[in-house]
Design an enzyme around this catalytic site. Structure first.
Site, PDB file in Angstrom:
ATOM      1  N   HIS A   5      39.136  33.198  33.771  1.00  0.00           N
ATOM      2  CA  HIS A   5      39.449  34.532  32.778  1.00  0.00           C
ATOM      3  C   HIS A   5      39.171  34.980  32.387  1.00  0.00           C
ATOM      4  O   HIS A   5      37.798  34.924  32.803  1.00  0.00           O
ATOM      5  CB  HIS A   5      39.958  33.459  31.323  1.00  0.00           C
ATOM      6  N   CYS A  52      43.157  39.156  32.735  1.00  0.00           N
ATOM      7  CA  CYS A  52      44.318  39.745  31.425  1.00  0.00           C
ATOM      8  C   CYS A  52      43.718  41.175  31.398  1.00  0.00           C
ATOM      9  O   CYS A  52      42.880  41.704  31.247  1.00  0.00           O
ATOM     10  CB  CYS A  52      42.768  38.909  30.661  1.00  0.00           C
ATOM     11  N   HIS A  65      48.114  37.836  31.875  1.00  0.00           N
ATOM     12  CA  HIS A  65      48.071  37.983  30.139  1.00  0.00           C
ATOM     13  C   HIS A  65      48.241  39.465  30.019  1.00  0.00           C
ATOM     14  O   HIS A  65      47.955  40.367  30.104  1.00  0.00           O
ATOM     15  CB  HIS A  65      46.423  38.368  29.201  1.00  0.00           C
ATOM     16  N   ASP A 112      49.846  38.387  25.812  1.00  0.00           N
ATOM     17  CA  ASP A 112      49.241  37.934  25.126  1.00  0.00           C
ATOM     18  C   ASP A 112      48.387  38.586  23.668  1.00  0.00           C
ATOM     19  O   ASP A 112      48.802  39.600  23.738  1.00  0.00           O
ATOM     20  CB  ASP A 112      47.501  38.205  25.631  1.00  0.00           C
ATOM     21  N   HIS A 113      48.819  38.281  22.791  1.00  0.00           N
ATOM     22  CA  HIS A 113      47.796  38.362  21.199  1.00  0.00           C
ATOM     23  C   HIS A 113      48.912  38.948  20.928  1.00  0.00           C
ATOM     24  O   HIS A 113      50.481  39.475  21.661  1.00  0.00           O
ATOM     25  CB  HIS A 113      46.940  39.086  21.416  1.00  0.00           C
ATOM     26  N   TYR A 133      47.266  35.387  17.631  1.00  0.00           N
ATOM     27  CA  TYR A 133      48.954  34.583  18.056  1.00  0.00           C
ATOM     28  C   TYR A 133      50.367  34.096  16.714  1.00  0.00           C
ATOM     29  O   TYR A 133      50.459  32.915  16.658  1.00  0.00           O
ATOM     30  CB  TYR A 133      48.546  32.918  18.215  1.00  0.00           C
TER      31      TYR A 133
HETATM   32  C1  DNO Z   1      42.107  34.628  23.586  1.00  0.00           C
HETATM   33  C2  DNO Z   1      42.635  33.777  24.300  1.00  0.00           C
HETATM   34  C3  DNO Z   1      40.702  33.239  25.582  1.00  0.00           C
HETATM   35  C4  DNO Z   1      40.794  33.140  27.283  1.00  0.00           C
HETATM   36  C5  DNO Z   1      39.866  31.849  27.245  1.00  0.00           C
HETATM   37  C6  DNO Z   1      40.582  30.986  28.844  1.00  0.00           C
HETATM   38  O1  DNO Z   1      42.965  35.224  22.565  1.00  0.00           O
HETATM   39  O2  DNO Z   1      42.959  34.709  25.691  1.00  0.00           O
HETATM   40  O3  DNO Z   1      40.135  32.363  24.561  1.00  0.00           O
HETATM   41  O4  DNO Z   1      42.357  31.376  26.489  1.00  0.00           O
HETATM   42  O5  DNO Z   1      38.750  32.508  27.029  1.00  0.00           O
HETATM   43  O6  DNO Z   1      39.261  30.127  28.804  1.00  0.00           O
END
Ligand code: DNO
Length: 386
Positions: free
Chosen positions: A234, A272, A299, A346-347, A363
């Site tokens: 990530h 991401c 993501h 993501d989020h 989340y």
């Molecule tokens: C936050 C996430 C990160 C991710 C880690 C992967 O929302 O994108 O915490 O899970 O960095 O190891």
């Protein structure tokens, strides 16, 4: 073949339930055994139990996010070998249960970092926010890091001083808590712990950390290849050094170096768009094109930056990342694959009913449901694959 619509679920204590996930339209789950302390082996029985819960709802566990890399490995401390052995065992156990895509990060001490979790948008929804002035307040006045001032622009320093003068004890506590929080369900870090780690990483530096990542990847290469595990790193979030800590997964050059460092198929990327999009010199679409054949997980989220480099998490199809182009490139890559690429929204903003509920920062159910719905529609529009 469509991308796999996945959803991060924090496990049985997540206020967003598996039924909610189904109603949001996701089919695949991204989860981790957050209750197991970093560095311990994940037993097969525990993995099976989590898998059973997910499958009982008609969903499947497709990605592990994350198997955390113990600090002893990142810093290559004397106990590193013990933790590497544990990591290999965990990977073997996951593979034995049929789960072969693993996300991890190599950020020193802290995982992702924000300075505010409830920034109000003009429509009344709430978003996560990163503000340089708040970070400087934390760094200079709370953490009291030696030489911290040198890492900030004059404008930021001036504003930090003025802001600090206005802040109450409880404002300062709240700021500290937000900065120190990584994964809500995992152990918290104290200011003392952070200060000590910063010293250790000062000695390691950028090159040392990059070498330690290559060492980690080489040490797990055999088990990954033998068991079909795909590791996905990530990006750093935000994608630049903060609090004097080195960052090695922030730019196109970083990712090319990581992939080349251990040039084997198992060594992949969790792409991401939100993390990368916060970098002022990052062209997310260009990075995507450069690493696309090693992307095994994505993501998708967006950010909006201002002139100072502060950013908030924008709507999935708003913000600085051109999500249309991202989706096009990702779908072209997906069409070449034997296995579809999983992505998750993501989020998401806290919105509508989310505003009256407690959920893990970023989340909430409805904000992500909206994100997923928009991304699903975008995919359909881009591919025409009805
Ligand atoms: C936050 C996430 C990160 C991710 C880690 C992967 O929302 O994108 O915490 O899970 O960095 O190891």
């Amino acid at each position: 073949m469509k991308l796999l619509q996945s959803w991060r679920w924090y496990g049985p204590n997540d206020p967003v339930t598996l039924q909610d996930v189904k109603q949001a339209g996701a089919s695949n789950i991204v989860t981790a055994l957050h209750y197991i302390p970093h560095g311990e082996v994940w037993p097969i029985a525990d993995i099976e139990e989590r898998k059973r819960l997910i499958e009982a709802e008609g969903l499947s566990w497709t990605v592990v996010e994350s198997v955390p890399v113990h600090e002893a490995i990142k810093t290559r401390a004397p106990e590193a070998e013990h933790y590497l052995e544990n990591y290999r065992k965990t990977l073997g156990n996951l593979a034995a249960c049929g789960i072969t895509t693993v996300c991890y990060n190599f950020m020193p001490v802290l995982d992702w970092t924000r300075t505010q979790l409830d920034m109000e948008m003009t429509d009344g929804s709430k978003a996560l926010y990163f503000d340089w002035v708040d970070l400087a307040v934390f760094d200079i006045f709370l953490l009291k890091r030696e030489g911290a001032e040198a890492d900030y622009a004059t404008e930021v320093l001036q504003q930090a001083e003025a802001r600090y003068a206005q802040m109450t004890e409880s404002d300062l506590d709240a700021l500290s808590q937000v900065v120190l929080m990584g994964i809500p369900t995992e152990a918290d870090i104290t200011l003392e712990h952070l200060s000590r780690s910063i010293e250790i990483y000062k000695a390691i530096g950028f090159d040392g950390l990059r070498d330690n990542l290559a060492f980690f990847l080489s040490s797990i290469a055999d088990v990954c290849t033998a068991s079909g595990i795909k590791m996905t790193i990530h990006p750093d979030d935000p994608p630049y050094p903060i609090l004097g800590l080195p960052r090695i997964a922030s730019t196109k050059a970083d990712f090319l170096a990581i992939l080349k460092g251990v040039d084997q198929a198992f060594n992949g990327v969790c792409f991401c768009t939100g993390s990368l999009g916060a970098g002022k010199d990052n062209d997310v679409v260009e990075i995507l094109k450069a690493v696309k054949d090693r992307i095994y997980f994505a993501h998708l989220r967006n950010v909006k930056k201002d002139a100072m480099g502060n950013f908030y998490e924008a709507d999935h199809l708003g913000g600085d990342v051109n999500m249309y182009e991202v989706m096009k490139v990702l779908c072209e890559e997906n069409a070449k694959r034997a296995e579809p690429i999983p992505f998750r929204p993501d989020h998401g903003h806290q919105m509508l009913d989310d505003l009256h509920k407690q959920s893990n920062p970023g989340y909430s159910a409805i904000g992500r449901l909206r994100g997923l719905a928009e991304l699903r529609g975008l995919e359909l529009g881009v591919t025409g694959d009805y």
